[in-house]
Design an enzyme around this catalytic site. Structure first.
Site, short mmCIF file in Angstrom:
data_model
loop_
_atom_site.label_atom_id
_atom_site.label_comp_id
_atom_site.label_asym_id
_atom_site.label_seq_id
_atom_site.Cartn_x
_atom_site.Cartn_y
_atom_site.Cartn_z
N ARG A 103 0.86 -1.19 0.00
CA ARG A 103 0.00 0.00 0.00
C ARG A 103 0.89 1.23 0.00
O ARG A 103 1.98 1.23 0.58
CB ARG A 103 -0.91 0.03 1.24
CG ARG A 103 -2.14 -0.87 1.14
CD ARG A 103 -3.13 -0.42 0.10
NE ARG A 103 -4.32 -1.25 0.01
CZ ARG A 103 -4.52 -2.22 -0.89
NH1 ARG A 103 -3.58 -2.51 -1.76
NH2 ARG A 103 -5.66 -2.90 -0.90
N HIS A 114 -1.33 -0.08 -9.92
CA HIS A 114 -2.06 -0.99 -9.00
C HIS A 114 -2.55 -2.23 -9.75
O HIS A 114 -3.75 -2.55 -9.73
CB HIS A 114 -3.23 -0.26 -8.32
CG HIS A 114 -3.66 -0.95 -7.04
ND1 HIS A 114 -4.08 -0.26 -5.91
CD2 HIS A 114 -3.71 -2.26 -6.71
CE1 HIS A 114 -4.38 -1.13 -4.95
NE2 HIS A 114 -4.16 -2.34 -5.42
P1 NDP Z 1 -2.28 -10.78 5.33
O1 NDP Z 1 -3.22 -10.17 6.30
O2 NDP Z 1 -2.40 -12.23 5.03
O3 NDP Z 1 -0.77 -10.51 5.78
C1 NDP Z 1 -0.35 -9.32 6.32
C2 NDP Z 1 1.03 -9.52 6.91
O4 NDP Z 1 1.47 -8.27 7.46
C3 NDP Z 1 1.03 -10.53 8.06
O5 NDP Z 1 2.18 -11.32 8.01
C4 NDP Z 1 1.04 -9.63 9.29
O6 NDP Z 1 1.62 -10.22 10.43
C5 NDP Z 1 1.90 -8.50 8.80
N1 NDP Z 1 1.69 -7.30 9.61
C6 NDP Z 1 0.56 -6.58 9.78
N2 NDP Z 1 0.76 -5.57 10.63
C7 NDP Z 1 2.06 -5.65 11.00
C8 NDP Z 1 2.88 -4.89 11.89
N3 NDP Z 1 2.40 -3.84 12.56
N4 NDP Z 1 4.16 -5.27 12.04
C9 NDP Z 1 4.66 -6.35 11.39
N5 NDP Z 1 3.93 -7.11 10.53
C10 NDP Z 1 2.65 -6.76 10.35
O7 NDP Z 1 -2.42 -9.92 3.98
P2 NDP Z 1 -2.09 -10.38 2.50
O8 NDP Z 1 -0.75 -11.01 2.48
O9 NDP Z 1 -3.22 -11.12 1.92
O10 NDP Z 1 -2.05 -8.94 1.76
C11 NDP Z 1 -1.10 -7.96 2.15
C12 NDP Z 1 -1.45 -6.64 1.50
O11 NDP Z 1 -1.16 -6.68 0.12
C13 NDP Z 1 -2.93 -6.26 1.53
O12 NDP Z 1 -3.31 -5.75 2.78
C14 NDP Z 1 -2.99 -5.22 0.45
O13 NDP Z 1 -2.69 -3.97 1.02
C15 NDP Z 1 -1.89 -5.63 -0.51
N6 NDP Z 1 -2.39 -6.09 -1.81
C16 NDP Z 1 -1.99 -5.44 -2.94
C17 NDP Z 1 -2.41 -5.85 -4.18
C18 NDP Z 1 -1.94 -5.16 -5.42
O14 NDP Z 1 -2.38 -5.50 -6.51
N7 NDP Z 1 -1.03 -4.21 -5.32
C19 NDP Z 1 -3.32 -6.99 -4.35
C20 NDP Z 1 -3.68 -7.61 -3.09
C21 NDP Z 1 -3.22 -7.16 -1.88
P3 NDP Z 1 0.96 -11.53 11.11
O15 NDP Z 1 1.21 -12.65 10.13
O16 NDP Z 1 1.71 -11.69 12.34
O17 NDP Z 1 -0.49 -11.22 11.28
#
Ligand code: NDP
Length: 311
Positions: free
Chosen positions: A226, A274
């Site tokens: 993001r 995007h």
């Molecule tokens: P998930 O919710 O599966 O994974 C998010 C990861 O971020 C997890 O490992 C989580 O940790 C970690 N995380 C969240 N907050 C923190 C923090 N404060 N400190 C450290 N680690 C943190 O999401 P996805 O993998 O499915 O998607 C990730 C992002 O990708 C989406 O939110 C979206 O913004 C983006 N996206 C972009 C697309 C594009 O086309 N550009 C398409 C689809 C998604 P934990 O495992 O411990 O919970």
């Protein structure tokens, strides 16, 4: 009993999703009514996407769950009228696979230094072989559905991969770190950083002047996560100083990226609109159907958002 499913994602998506959703619901043996309009008090499930016309969930008195078509939920997670489970999209066959391909390609572009050979107006013969991937430390911020799949692929290509998440993880062959205290360790010396964190109050500006300074000089930044994860001004300064050699950015604080934004004109920024990945209707429809099946059987939903954590 018939479950009523309101398709409340953007209207232009209906044409793409209607047939796959019917097919997936039928294949799951579910007796459902699926429509883009129905009286709120009759709706059991809402298939949702950002910019939906539904912003007030209060009239949906028998709603069992909101099934978001996208992985990111920042547009709905704070909605206080929503009092039932919010499920986000985890679509391994489509969304995850697409992201793995996009991240692998852009990381390999930078790793192999492809630009120097694709655009070579002076016909320079500069026989410097790229390093092996095992000599290139790559850090993936976020080890969720997308980040862990990308980290595994990069590891499979031979990179020395570090991953960072909020909770503890164990992934074979990957150095997994977790928690705020380890962010500096995760970034220090990284030659490539891939951002796959959600946009929450605790992830905004995770790449800022001080964290960018931890990377190896001449590092590459690849952001399909993001826009708010990066302090734009700090990144531009790091590009201008050479601390960051190139940034490949798919997501921005404002989208479409305004025409006068310096990222467009910067010679060492690649802007993609995007498109890193997207939810694919056939496979996503099966995820939606599985959650409806679970709801109808009284089983726990898949991919439920932690509303307090914001993702
Ligand atoms: P998930 O919710 O599966 O994974 C998010 C990861 O971020 C997890 O490992 C989580 O940790 C970690 N995380 C969240 N907050 C923190 C923090 N404060 N400190 C450290 N680690 C943190 O999401 P996805 O993998 O499915 O998607 C990730 C992002 O990708 C989406 O939110 C979206 O913004 C983006 N996206 C972009 C697309 C594009 O086309 N550009 C398409 C689809 C998604 P934990 O495992 O411990 O919970």
């Amino acid at each position: 009993m018939t479950a009523n499913i309101l398709f409340a994602a953007r209207s232009e998506l209906w044409a793409e999703y209607e047939t796959p959703l019917h097919a997936a619901l039928d294949a799951a043996g579910l007796d459902c009514r699926l429509a883009t309009e129905m009286p709120p008090e009759t709706v059991d499930y809402i298939v949702y996407a950002p910019n939906s016309a539904v912003q007030d969930f209060a009239p949906y008195t028998r709603l069992k769950a909101v099934l978001n078509l996208w992985a990111g939920v920042e547009g709905v997670v704070g909605n206080t009228t929503l009092r039932v489970p919010l499920c986000r999209m985890v679509d391994e066959e489509g969304l995850t696979q697409g992201m793995v391909e996009w991240v692998s390609g852009h990381v390999m572009r930078h790793h192999l230094g492809m630009d120097a050979h694709i655009v070579n107006p002076d016909h320079r013969w500069d026989p410097v072989a790229p390093p092996l991937a095992c000599d290139r430390p790559v850090t993936v911020l976020g080890l969720g559905a997308l980040g862990s799949a990308c980290a595994r692929m990069l590891r499979g290509l031979g990179f020395a991969v570090t991953g960072w998440s909020r909770s503890e993880k164990r992934i074979s062959g990957i150095r997994c770190l977790h928690g705020d205290d380890t962010l500096a360790t995760a970034l220090r010396g990284a030659q490539v950083v891939v951002l796959l964190l959600p946009n929450t109050p605790s992830t905004q500006d995770v790449l800022n002047a001080s964290s960018l300074a931890l990377l190896a000089p001449g590092a590459f930044v690849v952001n399909p996560g993001r826009g708010a994860l990066i302090d734009d001004d700090a990144l531009l300064a790091a590009l201008d100083s050479g601390q960051v050699a190139h940034a490949t950015l798919d997501v921005f604080r404002i989208e479409p990226l305004p025409k006068d934004h310096p990222f467009w004109a910067h010679p060492r920024v690649t802007v993609t609109p995007h498109i890193a990945s997207e939810t694919r209707p056939p496979s996503a429809a099966r995820v939606v159907a599985e959650n409806v099946r679970r709801g109808e059987r009284g089983l726990p939903f898949l991919h439920v958002v932690d509303r307090d954590a914001g993702y």
